[in-house]
Design a protein around this motif. Structure first.
Motif: not given
Ligand SMILES: Cc1cc2nc3c(=O)[nH]c(=O)nc-3n(C[C@H](O)[C@H](O)[C@H](O)COP(=O)(O)OP(=O)(O)OC[C@H]3O[C@@H](n4cnc5c(N)ncnc54)[C@H](O)[C@@H]3O)c2cc1C
Lengths: 458, 396
Positions: B250-260, B263-267
């Motif tokens: 019911g609110e913006e989640l206070p964290f980001e949801l990412l697939h592995a 995250l790996l591509a960002d790293l």
């Protein structure tokens, strides 16, 4: 419903799991690509020619209507079981039997999906050109039974131009093998052509040998925008006079342009009367040179813009407008009736004007697109079949369309066939003698009238 | 047992199909071209077009809903290929999901699936084991992973999912993932017994109403760690978090949801993972339906693979949005294993067609079904997770 004893005989032939009689199954085999539907009494999915022969022998003896069915993408309600009977689905006969590289021919079972065949032969540098837009969801058997054609037909011809030999199970269960791999063959009547386009009324096609050609190496795509339809039409002629036969010459008229814009916002010019999508092919140099000539002719002939794709991605982009027409229709009104009248090329502008008049007179949206090279037009009438008054007007508009086609020297159907939908109009097109000849042929092959009864003509 | 539906409103899916606001099925049949179930059984009753025809018949009172109807709707991978290809834009995913909800409501779901629902409710996982055993996969790791350190908060919480936690054959994936997180120096944690089933199996069985306790629990458990990111190796967990948890919260989640793989591509982009050369190998990437078509994550896994020297990435005939399900979708295997296997075989065939030596995927379910298919067919193709290839390239 079929009697218990007939059901058990049929079950013995194909195995009980391939005979379907549940209400769910009957519903799912009651329709084709149109909005028509009517329940069959049972559905049978035989595995091979021998089983089909046994099924027909039994049905002929018991006078049970048999309606051949491929993937039911048909647009003439030709596989809708209007009088009940047995749906005979050929999709399990889906093997590619042989690719004969030396003679450049492929032999397939009738239920193979056309694009599956195309993919396989293309791996060897070969090409099966007939390209109904439904290649991925129709069968070779259905294509032959409807003599299907597509955008490439101006240059490469239609299904019938590629059928060399057929195996057909006749109404009484006999198996006919006709034609062969010899290119020239005038030994007796041309029975291959007789069964081609017979819409499941003369026999069940079980196997076909198809001609292949070398896969063109390269392709060029262009999109030309014409403020005036007349200019588009003249440019098409000028291209052909110039000795160039494009692989495709697709036309979208302003109704189609606007339907697509409403739905996709691709940035097409809403005030243009026509867009042509043109493709040249061959070896890379030829395809490019032909395209240069086409572009010049279009520009000189009144096109306000000609875009030539430089990459496959750009070519996809140019095709997007044309590919989106179908999807845009369902979003405008719940039902559509897609006709496929075919007229002499020079009559295209008059025909399109005529269709727009019909649209106004009958107060129905009609979206027009088609194949500019061969004069095959697809006026799609959009409506809501739940409104009986509107449905009346649709039927009147259809009669107007067919009248128009015949009046300009054309014909009712270039692609989809007659089936149930165009049956009432057949005689006005071909005349009583032709119907009489057709009836005699049909009676000779199927004296008890068990094969796809009620279709094409009574 | 048959259920007679007297008004479409008793059957939400029939209501969606007949709602004039929604695009209608024009019966063109294009969905038959891509539906893996139709392509395998060749039955119109299994096709998306057929499913819609059945619902229309229910709405018009021409068909009573019973066993066979139910089997048709549960005999579906929920892969979404039909919705992607439908030129008319019929909301097929929504309709098929609603039909499963309807069937569960009318007690027409297959017993095997109802059983699974009861196991999840009781044990908070899909295996029926004690949920406190969620970290068994760490037991045979050479070094105890940092993820096990007791802690109050973490920058990244890794949501392992039931399959990786409870099925020994899938342990390799969480083991790989925590090593990667360590190598990239990321402050991370796992929830152990505080992680409960995400609820996805209930969602697709049509029992989402029974998932609220799980969802609430997981939301609280993760919020209490105050992370910046929650990362998933399981695309199905990610999918339900993205599409259901957000609205339940019911609110913006206070964290980001990412697939592995994201995250790996960002790293990789940030230079935090530097790959060494692997032996030359032809790799094809299999898009999991829940990750690709449903979450639109197509590029991240490919970026990781392409960053590994020695990997030659080739595409199968059906890829990205048109990807072909591995056969493991929709809980189909639970109640029609033979069909599920036949579909896996088709996908395996596409990998063979492009002469891949490795199928890389990003979902432990796809890996399991495709590994099985390769074994069954005696085909020498290795099936790995993108993360596993990444870890190999860090260790060579
Ligand atoms: C979106 C869309 C686009 C289309 N585009 C084109 C196009 O560009 N060009 C075109 O020509 N058509 C087109 N069609 C129409 C249709 O796809 C073709 O007519 C196709 O050939 C039908 O094949 P099918 O396997 O679906 O046959 P069905 O629809 O199942 O059957 C059609 C007819 O063939 C008969 N039949 C089927 N199999 C056999 C067999 N083995 N033996 C004997 N008779 C048989 C049936 O009895 C019926 O009369 C389109 C249809 C759709 C829905």
């Amino acid at each position: 419903m079929l009697s218990e004893s007939i059901q058990s005989e049929l079950g013995e032939i194909v195995g009980n799991e391939h005979l379907l009689t549940s209400p769910e199954a009957l519903i799912c085999y009651s329709y084709d690509g149109t909005f028509h539907e009517s329940l069959p009494e049972a559905v049978i999915l035989p595995a091979d020619t021998a089983e089909i022969a046994q099924v027909l022998e039994l049905c002929n003896r018991q006078r049970i209507p048999v309606i051949p069915r491929g993937m039911a993408s048909g647009l003439a309600a030709a596989t809708v079981p209007v009088d009940g009977g047995l749906i005979l689905n050929t999709v399990r006969l889906n093997r590619l039997l042989e690719i004969d590289k030396a003679n450049m021919m492929a032999t397939v079972q009738a239920g193979i999906i056309t694009s599956d065949l195309q993919l396989e032969v293309e791996k060897l540098g070969l090409f099966y050109p007939p390209d109904p837009s439904s290649v991925r969801h129709s069968t070779i058997g259905g294509n032959i039974a409807c003599n299907a054609g597509g955008p490439r037909c101006l240059k490469y011809g239609i299904t019938g131009d590629y059928v060399m030999a057929l195996e057909v199970v006749l109404a009484d269960g006999r198996i006919l093998r006709t034609g062969g791999k010899a290119i020239k063959n005038v030994t007796g009547y041309d029975l291959v052509s007789l069964f081609t386009g017979s819409e499941g009324t003369l026999g069940v096609i079980t196997e076909a040998t198809l001609k292949l050609i070398a896969l063109p190496e390269a392709k060029r795509t262009a999109q030309a925008i014409f403020p005036r339809l007349e200019d588009a039409s003249k440019s098409v002629n000028a291209v052909l006079w110039g000795g160039i036969v494009p692989a495709t010459l697709e036309l979208m008229d302003e109704t189609a342009i606007n339907a697509v814009e409403d739905y996709m916002q691709l940035g097409l010019p809403r005030d243009a009367e026509a867009i042509l999508i043109i493709e040249t092919d061959g070896d890379p140099a030829d395809a490019a040179r032909d395209m240069d000539v086409v572009a010049r002719i279009c520009s000189e002939g009144g096109a306000s813009e000609v875009r030539i794709a430089k990459t496959p991605a750009e070519s996809d982009e140019l095709w997007r407008a044309r590919r989106s027409i179908s999807g845009s229709l369902g979003r405008k009104r719940p039902n559509k009736l897609g006709e496929d009248i075919s007229v002499p090329r020079s009559a295209i502008p008059d025909t399109i004007r005529g269709i727009k008049e019909i649209s106004q007179n009958r107060n129905l949206p009609i979206v027009i697109f088609g194949h500019a090279g061969d004069g095959n037009l697809h006026p799609n009438i959009l409506f809501d079949k739940n409104d009986p008054e509107e449905w009346q007007r649709v039927q009147a508009a259809v009669a107007d369309l067919f009248g128009l086609a015949v009046a300009v020297g054309g014909t009712l159907s270039g692609e989809h066939g007659v089936g149930t939908l165009k049956k009432p109009f057949l005689e006005s097109d071909v005349g009583p003698v032709a119907i009489d000849v057709m009836r005699s042929v049909r009676h000779a092959l199927d004296p008890h009238g068990i094969l796809n009864p009620g279709k094409i003509f009574d | 047992m048959n259920v007679k539906i007297t008004s479409p409103s008793e059957f939400q899916s029939a209501e969606i199909v007949t709602d004039r606001q929604n695009p209608a099925c024009i019966r063109c049949g294009l969905c038959l071209a891509t539906c893996p179930v139709y392509r395998t059984t060749l039955r119109e009753t299994d096709s998306p077009r057929g499913k819609i025809a059945l619902l229309n018949a229910v709405a018009d009172d021409r068909l009573e809903v019973g066993q066979e109807f139910s089997e048709r709707y549960y005999g579906c991978l929920l892969c979404g290929a039909c919705a992607t290809i439908c030129p008319s834009g019929v909301p097929l995913e929504e309709i098929i999901q609603a039909a499963r909800d309807d069937m569960s409501l009318h007690k027409l779901e297959p017993e095997r699936l109802a059983q699974l629902g009861r196991i999840i409710a009781e044990h908070h996982n899909i295996s029926g084991e004690d949920n406190a055993h969620r970290l068994l996969w760490t037991a045979n790791m050479e070094d105890e992973p940092m993820a096990l350190k007791p802690r109050e908060t973490a920058d990244v919480v890794y949501f392992v999912g039931c399959v990786g936690s409870f099925f020994p054959r899938s342990y390799r994936l969480p083991q790989t993932m925590v090593q990667l997180l360590e190598k990239a120096d990321i402050d991370h944690a796992v929830l152990g017994g505080e992680e409960w089933c995400c609820g996805y199996p209930l969602l697709i069985n049509g029992e989402l109403d029974q998932a609220s306790e799980l969802i609430q629990h997981n939301l609280e458990a993760i919020k209490s760690m105050n992370p910046e990111k929650v990362v998933f190796t399981c695309p199905s967990c990610l999918h339900i978090w993205n599409h259901v948890y957000r609205s339940v919260a019911g609110e913006e989640l206070p964290f980001e949801l990412l697939h592995a793989t994201q995250l790996l591509a960002d790293l990789v982009d940030a230079g935090k993972l530097r790959f060494r050369e692997l032996p030359a190998q032809r790799v094809t990437y299999h898009d999991p339906c829940d990750l690709g078509r449903k979450e639109k994550i197509f590029d991240a896994p490919r970026r990781v693979l392409q960053a590994i020297p020695g990997v030659e990435l080739v595409e199968m005939r059906d890829n990205r949005a048109n990807s072909h399900c591995c056969g493991g979708g929709g809980n189909l295997e639970t109640f029609n294993a033979e069909l599920s296997y036949a579909i896996s075989d088709l996908r395996l065939g596409q990998a063979q067609e492009v002469e891949a030596k490795v199928i890389a995927s990003a979902c432990q379910q796809c890996e399991r079904t495709l590994t099985e298919a390769a074994r069954r067919n005696r085909v020498r193709i290795r099936v790995l997770d993108v993360a596993e290839l990444a870890l190999q390239a860090l260790e060579e």
